[in-house]
Design a protein around this motif. Sequence first.
Motif, PDB file in Angstrom:
ATOM      1  N   ILE A  22      52.071 -53.412 -16.663  1.00 47.02           N
ATOM      2  CA  ILE A  22      53.435 -53.653 -15.978  1.00 47.02           C
ATOM      3  C   ILE A  22      54.711 -54.344 -17.161  1.00 47.02           C
ATOM      4  CG2 ILE A  22      54.417 -54.126 -13.887  1.00 47.02           C
ATOM      5  CD1 ILE A  22      52.185 -53.514 -12.201  1.00 47.02           C
ATOM      6  N   ALA A  23      53.846 -55.323 -17.782  1.00 50.80           N
ATOM      7  CA  ALA A  23      54.427 -56.401 -18.206  1.00 50.80           C
ATOM      8  C   ALA A  23      54.909 -55.714 -19.768  1.00 50.80           C
ATOM      9  CB  ALA A  23      54.004 -57.227 -18.889  1.00 50.80           C
ATOM     10  N   ALA A  24      53.858 -54.690 -20.081  1.00 49.63           N
ATOM     11  CA  ALA A  24      54.739 -53.827 -21.250  1.00 49.63           C
ATOM     12  C   ALA A  24      55.736 -52.985 -21.083  1.00 49.63           C
ATOM     13  CB  ALA A  24      53.366 -53.462 -21.775  1.00 49.63           C
ATOM     14  N   GLN A  25      55.371 -52.125 -19.632  1.00 52.19           N
ATOM     15  CA  GLN A  25      56.574 -51.732 -19.716  1.00 52.19           C
ATOM     16  C   GLN A  25      58.118 -51.980 -19.236  1.00 52.19           C
ATOM     17  OE1 GLN A  25      55.566 -47.844 -18.834  1.00 52.19           O
ATOM     18  NE2 GLN A  25      54.064 -48.942 -19.819  1.00 52.19           N
ATOM     19  N   VAL A  26      57.687 -53.616 -18.588  1.00 45.28           N
ATOM     20  CA  VAL A  26      58.897 -54.160 -18.160  1.00 45.28           C
ATOM     21  C   VAL A  26      59.766 -54.472 -19.957  1.00 45.28           C
ATOM     22  CG1 VAL A  26      59.753 -56.826 -16.857  1.00 45.28           C
ATOM     23  CG2 VAL A  26      58.498 -54.931 -16.197  1.00 45.28           C
ATOM     24  N   ARG A  27      58.420 -54.571 -21.106  1.00 42.01           N
ATOM     25  CA  ARG A  27      58.930 -55.349 -22.014  1.00 42.01           C
ATOM     26  C   ARG A  27      60.019 -54.814 -23.092  1.00 42.01           C
ATOM     27  NH1 ARG A  27      59.931 -58.961 -21.720  1.00 42.01           N
ATOM     28  NH2 ARG A  27      62.012 -58.656 -22.563  1.00 42.01           N
ATOM     29  N   LYS A  28      59.349 -52.680 -22.967  1.00 44.86           N
ATOM     30  CA  LYS A  28      59.511 -51.671 -23.458  1.00 44.86           C
ATOM     31  C   LYS A  28      61.472 -52.466 -22.999  1.00 44.86           C
ATOM     32  CE  LYS A  28      55.966 -49.396 -24.597  1.00 44.86           C
ATOM     33  NZ  LYS A  28      54.559 -48.397 -24.383  1.00 44.86           N
ATOM     34  N   LEU A  29      61.704 -52.118 -21.901  1.00 47.86           N
ATOM     35  CA  LEU A  29      62.580 -51.648 -20.806  1.00 47.86           C
ATOM     36  C   LEU A  29      63.645 -52.889 -21.474  1.00 47.86           C
ATOM     37  CD1 LEU A  29      64.957 -49.608 -19.198  1.00 47.86           C
ATOM     38  CD2 LEU A  29      63.584 -50.799 -17.130  1.00 47.86           C
ATOM     39  N   ASN A  30      63.302 -54.553 -20.786  1.00 49.66           N
ATOM     40  CA  ASN A  30      64.175 -55.615 -20.783  1.00 49.66           C
ATOM     41  C   ASN A  30      64.192 -55.149 -21.924  1.00 49.66           C
ATOM     42  OD1 ASN A  30      63.995 -55.334 -17.834  1.00 49.66           O
ATOM     43  ND2 ASN A  30      63.027 -57.194 -18.283  1.00 49.66           N
ATOM     44  N   ASP A  31      63.824 -55.369 -23.397  1.00 48.67           N
ATOM     45  CA  ASP A  31      63.955 -55.437 -25.014  1.00 48.67           C
ATOM     46  C   ASP A  31      65.436 -55.000 -25.216  1.00 48.67           C
ATOM     47  OD1 ASP A  31      62.171 -57.301 -25.330  1.00 48.67           O
ATOM     48  OD2 ASP A  31      60.612 -55.500 -26.748  1.00 48.67           O
ATOM     49  N   ASN A 120      71.034 -64.361  -6.243  1.00 47.04           N
ATOM     50  CA  ASN A 120      71.432 -63.344  -4.834  1.00 47.04           C
ATOM     51  C   ASN A 120      73.265 -62.128  -5.752  1.00 47.04           C
ATOM     52  OD1 ASN A 120      69.279 -63.051  -3.066  1.00 47.04           O
ATOM     53  ND2 ASN A 120      69.918 -64.433  -2.248  1.00 47.04           N
ATOM     54  N   LYS A 121      73.636 -63.447  -5.581  1.00 49.57           N
ATOM     55  CA  LYS A 121      75.013 -62.858  -6.590  1.00 49.57           C
ATOM     56  C   LYS A 121      74.814 -61.832  -7.470  1.00 49.57           C
ATOM     57  CE  LYS A 121      79.428 -64.495  -7.395  1.00 49.57           C
ATOM     58  NZ  LYS A 121      80.410 -64.720  -8.653  1.00 49.57           N
ATOM     59  N   SER A 122      74.395 -62.836  -8.055  1.00 49.47           N
ATOM     60  CA  SER A 122      74.346 -61.491 -10.016  1.00 49.47           C
ATOM     61  C   SER A 122      72.647 -60.746 -10.015  1.00 49.47           C
ATOM     62  CB  SER A 122      74.153 -62.995 -11.115  1.00 49.47           C
ATOM     63  OG  SER A 122      73.275 -63.861 -10.697  1.00 49.47           O
ATOM     64  N   SER A 123      71.854 -60.869  -9.340  1.00 54.65           N
ATOM     65  CA  SER A 123      70.701 -59.384  -9.934  1.00 54.65           C
ATOM     66  C   SER A 123      70.799 -58.553  -9.611  1.00 54.65           C
ATOM     67  CB  SER A 123      69.335 -60.619  -9.507  1.00 54.65           C
ATOM     68  OG  SER A 123      69.541 -60.338  -7.356  1.00 54.65           O
ATOM     69  N   ILE A 124      69.876 -57.945 -10.379  1.00 58.25           N
ATOM     70  CA  ILE A 124      69.542 -56.168  -9.918  1.00 58.25           C
ATOM     71  C   ILE A 124      68.654 -56.138  -9.858  1.00 58.25           C
ATOM     72  CG2 ILE A 124      72.257 -55.717 -10.607  1.00 58.25           C
ATOM     73  CD1 ILE A 124      70.689 -54.409 -13.042  1.00 58.25           C
ATOM     74  N   ARG A 125      67.574 -55.359  -9.142  1.00 52.06           N
ATOM     75  CA  ARG A 125      66.782 -55.209  -8.840  1.00 52.06           C
ATOM     76  C   ARG A 125      66.153 -54.007 -10.191  1.00 52.06           C
ATOM     77  NH1 ARG A 125      63.128 -57.275  -3.799  1.00 52.06           N
ATOM     78  NH2 ARG A 125      64.274 -59.004  -3.848  1.00 52.06           N
ATOM     79  N   LEU A 126      65.459 -53.702 -10.600  1.00 51.04           N
ATOM     80  CA  LEU A 126      64.873 -51.839 -10.918  1.00 51.04           C
ATOM     81  C   LEU A 126      63.595 -51.935 -10.818  1.00 51.04           C
ATOM     82  CD1 LEU A 126      66.148 -52.542 -14.719  1.00 51.04           C
ATOM     83  CD2 LEU A 126      67.045 -50.965 -12.617  1.00 51.04           C
ATOM     84  N   PRO A 127      62.455 -50.938 -10.248  1.00 51.77           N
ATOM     85  CA  PRO A 127      61.371 -50.722 -10.298  1.00 51.77           C
ATOM     86  C   PRO A 127      60.534 -51.284 -11.207  1.00 51.77           C
ATOM     87  CG  PRO A 127      62.279 -48.227 -10.641  1.00 51.77           C
ATOM     88  CD  PRO A 127      63.628 -49.773 -10.983  1.00 51.77           C
ATOM     89  N   LEU A 128      59.366 -50.984 -11.276  1.00 55.36           N
ATOM     90  CA  LEU A 128      58.094 -51.516 -11.840  1.00 55.36           C
ATOM     91  C   LEU A 128      57.141 -50.124 -12.616  1.00 55.36           C
ATOM     92  CD1 LEU A 128      56.503 -54.676 -10.150  1.00 55.36           C
ATOM     93  CD2 LEU A 128      57.636 -54.641 -12.011  1.00 55.36           C
ATOM     94  N   PHE A 129      57.195 -49.888 -13.569  1.00 55.65           N
ATOM     95  CA  PHE A 129      56.705 -49.423 -13.728  1.00 55.65           C
ATOM     96  C   PHE A 129      54.561 -49.663 -14.154  1.00 55.65           C
ATOM     97  CE2 PHE A 129      60.944 -48.161 -15.258  1.00 55.65           C
ATOM     98  CZ  PHE A 129      61.122 -47.424 -14.732  1.00 55.65           C
ATOM     99  N   THR A 130      53.900 -48.931 -12.748  1.00 55.17           N
ATOM    100  CA  THR A 130      53.197 -48.896 -12.799  1.00 55.17           C
ATOM    101  C   THR A 130      51.783 -48.224 -13.542  1.00 55.17           C
ATOM    102  OG1 THR A 130      52.350 -47.572 -10.452  1.00 55.17           O
ATOM    103  CG2 THR A 130      52.494 -49.991 -10.887  1.00 55.17           C
ATOM    104  N   GLU A 131      52.570 -46.834 -14.817  1.00 52.73           N
ATOM    105  CA  GLU A 131      51.697 -46.073 -15.619  1.00 52.73           C
ATOM    106  C   GLU A 131      52.662 -45.696 -16.078  1.00 52.73           C
ATOM    107  OE1 GLU A 131      51.191 -42.081 -13.252  1.00 52.73           O
ATOM    108  OE2 GLU A 131      50.086 -43.522 -11.476  1.00 52.73           O
ATOM    109  N   SER A 132      52.439 -45.686 -17.158  1.00 51.00           N
ATOM    110  CA  SER A 132      52.885 -45.553 -18.967  1.00 51.00           C
ATOM    111  C   SER A 132      53.865 -44.727 -18.420  1.00 51.00           C
ATOM    112  CB  SER A 132      51.529 -45.062 -20.047  1.00 51.00           C
ATOM    113  OG  SER A 132      52.525 -44.795 -21.298  1.00 51.00           O
ATOM    114  N   ALA A 133      55.046 -44.206 -18.527  1.00 48.52           N
ATOM    115  CA  ALA A 133      56.149 -44.304 -18.544  1.00 48.52           C
ATOM    116  C   ALA A 133      56.977 -44.369 -19.519  1.00 48.52           C
ATOM    117  CB  ALA A 133      56.584 -44.768 -17.137  1.00 48.52           C
ATOM    118  N   PRO A 134      57.094 -43.710 -20.744  1.00 47.34           N
ATOM    119  CA  PRO A 134      57.547 -43.644 -22.138  1.00 47.34           C
ATOM    120  C   PRO A 134      59.524 -42.814 -21.416  1.00 47.34           C
ATOM    121  CG  PRO A 134      55.879 -42.420 -23.284  1.00 47.34           C
ATOM    122  CD  PRO A 134      55.679 -43.288 -21.588  1.00 47.34           C
TER     123      PRO A 134
END
Length: 157
Positions: A22-31, A120-134
Amino acid sequence: GDLAAALARTQLRGLDQRNALIAAQVRKLNDRLTQLPGLSEQQAAPEMRRVHWAANLLFFDEVTAGFSKEVLLKALKAEGVRVSGSPYDEQHKYRLYTEVRWWHHPPQIPASLPGCEQVNKSSIRLPLFTESAPDLIDQYAKAFEKIWAHRDALRKT
């Protein structure tokens, strides 16, 4: 008792690997996303290992981005991104804390929690990818990048 413990042990064996994926998926997107003006992410101290729980939480600065969070959410949804602007529950507003019958000594409840309100005013939520999803990560990043490429038009809406 014993069965529950056995099931928990089995689940825990894969926890580190699941969290790492999950952390690797988040890192790929957030970078990619945090390169866009007005988007940032939560930071952890260098000695900490970040674990994601329910969502990939990003912060959106409307002034820096040049358009509103409402416009961003609408545009992302139009691009097929599962996104939410839903705030976290502000625990101190739960009725439980104001009902005297539950407390030997009633808690001191602040009228507001400015930090929580700002998140709460400034945040947005994206899903977590629990499988490899390039491919999905690339699709999400391209959707954000497309929106930022059209920021001038979004400023007017």
